[in-house]
Design a protein around this motif. Sequence first.
Motif, short mmCIF file in Angstrom:
data_model
loop_
_atom_site.label_atom_id
_atom_site.label_comp_id
_atom_site.label_asym_id
_atom_site.label_seq_id
_atom_site.Cartn_x
_atom_site.Cartn_y
_atom_site.Cartn_z
N LEU A 1 35.88 28.71 42.60
CA LEU A 1 36.66 29.72 41.89
C LEU A 1 36.82 29.36 40.41
N LEU B 1 35.18 31.38 37.07
CA LEU B 1 35.98 31.81 35.92
C LEU B 1 35.45 31.19 34.62
N LYS C 1 42.28 31.80 33.04
CA LYS C 1 42.81 32.34 34.30
C LYS C 1 42.88 31.28 35.39
N ASN C 2 42.42 30.06 35.08
CA ASN C 2 42.44 28.99 36.09
C ASN C 2 43.85 28.72 36.62
N ILE D 1 44.63 30.19 39.93
CA ILE D 1 44.04 29.46 41.06
C ILE D 1 44.93 28.30 41.44
N LYS E 1 32.46 35.06 44.63
CA LYS E 1 32.13 35.63 43.33
C LYS E 1 32.50 37.11 43.28
N LYS F 1 34.75 38.70 44.98
CA LYS F 1 36.20 38.89 44.98
C LYS F 1 36.81 38.57 43.62
N VAL F 2 36.29 37.54 42.95
CA VAL F 2 36.79 37.18 41.62
C VAL F 2 36.47 38.28 40.63
N LEU G 1 43.58 36.67 42.25
CA LEU G 1 43.09 35.29 42.11
C LEU G 1 44.03 34.32 42.81
N LEU H 1 43.45 34.57 46.53
CA LEU H 1 42.20 33.96 46.97
C LEU H 1 42.39 32.47 47.25
#
Length: 285
Positions: A22, A26, A34-35, A38, A102, A104-105, A117, A120
Motif C-alpha cells: 500500500l 502511494l 497519504k501514507n 495507512i 492497487k 482499491k487504492v 485507505l 484497507l
Amino acid sequence: MFAGILVTLREGIESFLVVGILIGILSKMGQADKNKYIWWGSGVAIALSIMLAYLIQWFSIQFEGTNAEVFEIVVAGIAIAVLSYMVIWLNKQSKSMNNSLKDKVVLALHQNQMWGLVSLAFVTIIREGIETALFLSALNGSAEGSGLMFGALIGLILAFIVSYLIVKATIRLNLRMFFLITGTMVVVIAAGLASHITMALQELGIVPLHELIAWDLSWFIHDESLLGKLLHAFIGYVAVPTVMQLVVYAVYIAVMLHLLWKGPTLFNQKQIRLQSDGLRHPIDE
C-alpha cells in the motif's frame, strides 16, 4: 514456541507485505503524503487485536472446572474454523493480491475517500490479528503455554525482516509457494488442536468411545518429556490417543491438504508466481 513462531511468521508476513504494498503504491503515484492513513488504519487494528487477545485471556480465567474446559473448547473451535477458512482463502487470493490492492487504492484516491485507505490497512491487519489472537489463545489452552508468547514475538520479528527484504527487493520469494508450505504446517498444528478438542469432548462425555484407546506410547515418548512436548507442538503428538482422536486428526488433515493443494495451484507456475518484482513496481502493470 515453534507453534507461536510459525503462526505469527505466517500472519505477520501477510500483514506487513500488505502495508508495504500500500505504501509502495502511494509512493509510485506521488501520494506519499497519504501514507499516514495507512499507518492510522494499521495502528488501530493492532491495538484492537491486542485488546482482543487480552480479553480472551481475561475471560478464560473467569471460568473454573467444567466451564473452563467448555470455554477452551469454544475458543479452539472458533480458531480452527477461522484458520481453516483463511488458509484456503489466502491460497486463492495470493496470486492477485497486488493487483487487487492497487485497484482499491486507485479507487479510494479517485473518489477522494481517505477513509478507504484507512479501512484497507485496518481490515487486513485486524483480520490477521483476530486469527492470531484466537489461534494462540487456543494453543495456550491446549497445552503448556511456556515459550508460546516468546515464540510469537520471534515470529513477528522474523516476519517484519522478511517482509522488509521482499518489499526492498533484496530477496526473491515465491509467496504463493511460501503460503502453501506454511499453510500445510499450520494445518498440521491445527489438526493437533482438533484432536485436543476431541479428547476434551470425550472427557466431558459429549463424544463417545473415550475408552477406545488406539495405542499407548508413554513408555517410549511420554507427553511430559522434552521430545514429547516438541512433537506435540509440531504434529500434535499424544502418547495415549483415542481412536476418535486419530480419526478427527487424519480426516482434518486429509480434507484441508486436499483443498489447499488441489488443482493447478501447485503445478501452474504462471499462477503461483507472486515475487518481489511485482512488489517493487505495484502500479506499473
